[in-house]
Write an enzyme that holds these catalytic residues in place. Structure first.
Site, mmCIF file in Angstrom:
data_model
loop_
_atom_site.group_PDB
_atom_site.id
_atom_site.type_symbol
_atom_site.label_atom_id
_atom_site.label_comp_id
_atom_site.label_asym_id
_atom_site.label_seq_id
_atom_site.Cartn_x
_atom_site.Cartn_y
_atom_site.Cartn_z
ATOM 1 N N LYS A 116 87.171 -16.942 54.494
ATOM 2 C CA LYS A 116 86.278 -18.105 54.497
ATOM 3 C C LYS A 116 86.098 -18.717 53.118
ATOM 4 O O LYS A 116 86.008 -19.936 52.967
ATOM 5 C CB LYS A 116 84.924 -17.706 55.083
ATOM 6 N N GLU A 200 75.756 -18.943 52.264
ATOM 7 C CA GLU A 200 75.624 -20.383 52.433
ATOM 8 C C GLU A 200 74.186 -20.765 52.739
ATOM 9 O O GLU A 200 73.397 -19.941 53.220
ATOM 10 C CB GLU A 200 76.518 -20.863 53.589
ATOM 11 N N HIS A 235 75.092 -15.714 66.996
ATOM 12 C CA HIS A 235 76.206 -16.488 66.450
ATOM 13 C C HIS A 235 77.437 -16.439 67.350
ATOM 14 O O HIS A 235 78.536 -16.780 66.909
ATOM 15 C CB HIS A 235 76.576 -16.006 65.039
ATOM 16 N N ARG A 297 94.224 -20.385 65.980
ATOM 17 C CA ARG A 297 94.669 -19.876 67.282
ATOM 18 C C ARG A 297 94.100 -20.775 68.373
ATOM 19 O O ARG A 297 93.364 -21.717 68.088
ATOM 20 C CB ARG A 297 94.157 -18.447 67.488
#
Length: 673
Positions: A116, A200, A235, A297
């Site tokens: 990430k 974040e 999440h 994907r």
């Protein structure tokens, strides 16, 4: 085009790929573990090969074994599905080295988007907006805590190699940060072999909107519009829809252009998804969305895109992987209608959504049509095991408008029948029927905000439920009796009659149930080809017979209805339209006053591995204190004290594998210790 492909996956996605391959005349090779020997994807394939025991590390993740199977069976390409090796750059490279086509992006593109922090740096270079945060290499806990302070709470800790909500923790204050960081690192290490994290800014009213992109090896790239995946818990996505409600056309164009730019920046080929987070505190705005990550994907939720565009994305994958150009140009793609997808899981919403295991005693989906689609990898009678993701099926619906599609979704969920394991079926139905969901009041906090009204409470059986349960028990008894009666010396003897025949008396039976802690007797009197059920609230005349699908056709006091019921131990599970209720039958063999566990036992809610213990024998604990952490299906589950007390004993050590229902800790009340 390929003549034969190997599908390096299992379950629903393996079956999904096989369906398109069969349509294109491509032969398929399935691989399976010992636990999946009788699985649906094995049955669907043209041929299937055993690759190892149930554990994924010893079967579905064995790259060299998969390539050897491809070589022996003559498969020209490997479709990785999603999960497992689908985003493994090393596996993509091994395929290339072995001369087998990897039906996915190049290894360099997977690697570029696999971490990430590196992905966000690439996006900044490509001019794609990213969420403010710390994406650096340093991982010292004190330094990370300082970075979190700089960003400003609340923050989100995310495993660098994460996905599916694993290794992700939201933190609202500095005091919570150390424990959340340690937990995210452990989960990231366990799930992905990498404990690094990034931090974040946590948006307080975000929507999760992603763009489906596709690129070929000839330099062409397009997007197939957006999906809204805002309804999540832990999440992880629960309901997806396309297009995103109230999406301004300018924002759609801006997000689509950013997604295509991201794909081109890394030389992407194949199907991919660019995930964005949108700050909707002031509504959807074209300058208030940020790159989160790219999934290199095919996504679980790809069917909603297929429904609104009329395209088969697996067919696109196969054509592009075979060297072909994209089937459509951007200007040839358009949105038609609205689609929803819900993920039907074997899990218990009332028990913090813990995954469930067991046999699917009844599994009857709604009728499929042009606007109702079921993608599944299991059948009635199959067992949901602890080894793999507990998804039972995906229900996808389409109609001309969002309102019409939502109505179809609600009706289809009402029609679904699943029994044998705990599921989120009623939970999904409550979301579909929620007025705020209909009103498009969406963000990633929707489920937590309305949780009390969404998690279904146990239903109290009605008189009709009891009548159906009794009818089921009688019909089952009749079925078993027919199998043995013909073998007797006198099959027509009145003494062998199931209606309780007596000379000079009316045949009758009693069935006892426990309802709300009270014993309720259903007194059955047989007459006129049916029976009367005498309940505390009155007498119901009933006639019932088996339906062709194994359900029950009943006439209860003039109310004709279709229902279904299954027996599981001493429970009878009754299913009617949009309703499922359990009745506990009182049978002597099932009497168990206290049970093995006892009042002070903390038991494992599911099979798993004990990875952390917070206490010790003799310690005093307060209600809510964490006691142990159980890892199951790559997720951590913290078990807490349900009362104040003293730890009498801890029966296992860190690293021990335990079964569902195993006593882990015994907790005594302080006054009895």
């Amino acid at each position: 085009m390929f003549k034969k492909i190997l599908i390096a996956n299992r379950g629903e996605i393996a079956c999904r790929v096989m369906a398109t391959a069969a349509k294109l005349g491509i032969r398929t090779v399935a691989v399976y573990s010992e636990a999946d020997a009788n699985a649906r994807h094995v049955e669907m394939a043209d041929e299937a090969v055993l690759i190892g025991p149930a554990e994924v590390a010893a079967s579905y993740l064995k790259a060299d074994t998969l390539l050897e199977v491809a070589r022996k069976t003559g498969a020209e390409a490997i479709h990785p599905g999603y999960g497992f090796l689908s985003e493994n750059a090393g596996f993509a490279e091994k395929c290339a080295d072995a001369g087998v086509v990897f039906i996915g992006p190049p290894a360099d593109a997977i690697r570029a988007m696999g971490l990430k922090d590196a992905a966000k740096a690439l996006m900044v270079e490509a001019g794609v907006p990213v969420v403010p945060g710390y994406h650096g290499e340093g991982q010292d806990p004190d330094m990370l805590a300082k970075e979190a302070e700089k960003i400003g709470y609340p923050v989100l800790i995310k495993a660098v190699a994460g996905g599916g909500g694993k290794g992700m923790r939201s933190v609202s204050s500095a005091s919570e940060f150390p424990a959340a960081l340690a937990s995210a690192q452990r989960e990231g290490k366990s799930a992905f072999g990498d404990d690094r994290v990034l931090i974040e800014k946590y948006l307080t009213k975000p929507r999760h909107i992603e763009i489906q992109v596709f690129a070929d090896s000839h330099g062409n790239a397009v997007h197939l519009f957006e999906r809204d995946c805002s309804l999540q818990r832990r999440h992880q996505k629960v309901i997806e829809e396309a297009p995103a409600p109230d999406m301004p056309e300018a924002m759609r164009e801006a997000m689509g252009a950013a997604a295509v730019a991201a794909a081109k920046a890394i030389g992407y080929v194949g199907a991919g998804t660019i995930e964005f987070i949108a700050d909707v505190s002031n509504g959807l705005k074209e300058d208030a969305f940020y790159f989160m990550e790219m999934n290199t994907r095919l996504q679980v939720e790809h069917p909603v895109t297929e429904m609104i565009t009329g395209q088969d994305l697996v067919e696109w994958q196969l054509k592009v992987a075979a060297g072909g150009k994209l089937p459509c140009k951007q200007e040839e793609l358009s949105i038609s209608g609205h689609a929803f997808e819900v993920r039907l899981y074997a899990e218990d919403p009332a028990n913090d959504f813990l995954p469930a295991t067991g046999q699917l005693l009844r599994l009857r989906p709604p009728r499929e049509s042009d606007g109702v689609r079921i993608d599944t990898g299991v059948r009635e009678g199959d067992t949901v095991t602890p080894f793999y993701d507990p998804m039972i099926a995906k229900l996808i619906v389409w109609d001309e408008t969002r309102e019409m599609a939502l109505q179809k979704l609600s009706a289809s969920l009402d029609e679904y029948q699943v029994a044998g394991v705990a599921t989120n079926l009623a939970f999904l139905g409550n979301i579909a029927d929620h007025p705020s969901f209909a009103a498009k009041d969406l963000d990633t906090g929707f489920i937590e905000r309305f949780r009390d009204g969404l998690v279904p409470a146990p239903l109290t059986p009605t008189d009709e439920d009891m009548a159906i349960a009794v009818s089921h028990l009688l019909l089952e008894r009749e079925k078993a009796h027919k199998a043995t009666r013909s073998a007797t010396n006198d099959p027509y003897s009145p003494w062998d009659d199931l209606t309780g025949w007596r000379p000079n008396d009316t045949g009758h039976d009693d069935f006892k149930f426990e309802i709300n802690g009270m014993e309720v007797t259903a007194h059955i009197v047989y007459e006129n080809g049916g029976y009367l059920i005498d309940l505390p609230t009155g007498v119901l005349p009933v006639q019932a017979e088996r339906a062709a699908d194994g359900g029950i056709l009943a006439d209860i006091a003039g109310h004709k209805l279709s229902a279904a019921a299954v027996t599981q131990g001493n429970k009878v599970i009754v299913m009617t339209t949009g309703r499922q209720v359990e009745l506990t039958q009182i049978i002597d063999d099932f009497d168990d006053a206290d049970g093995e566990a006892g009042a002070g036992a903390i038991t494992a809610p599911m099979p798993g591995k004990l990875i952390q213990i917070f206490t010790e024998a003799g310690a005093s604990v307060a209600k809510g204190d964490p006691l142990v952490v159980l890892e199951a299906m790559k997720m951590e589950h913290t078990l807490t004290a349900f009362k104040d007390g003293i730890i009498e004993d801890i029966f296992f050590e860190v690293g021990d594998q335990v079964d569902e229902g195993t006593i882990l800790v015994r907790l005594e009340s302080e006054e009895t210790a």
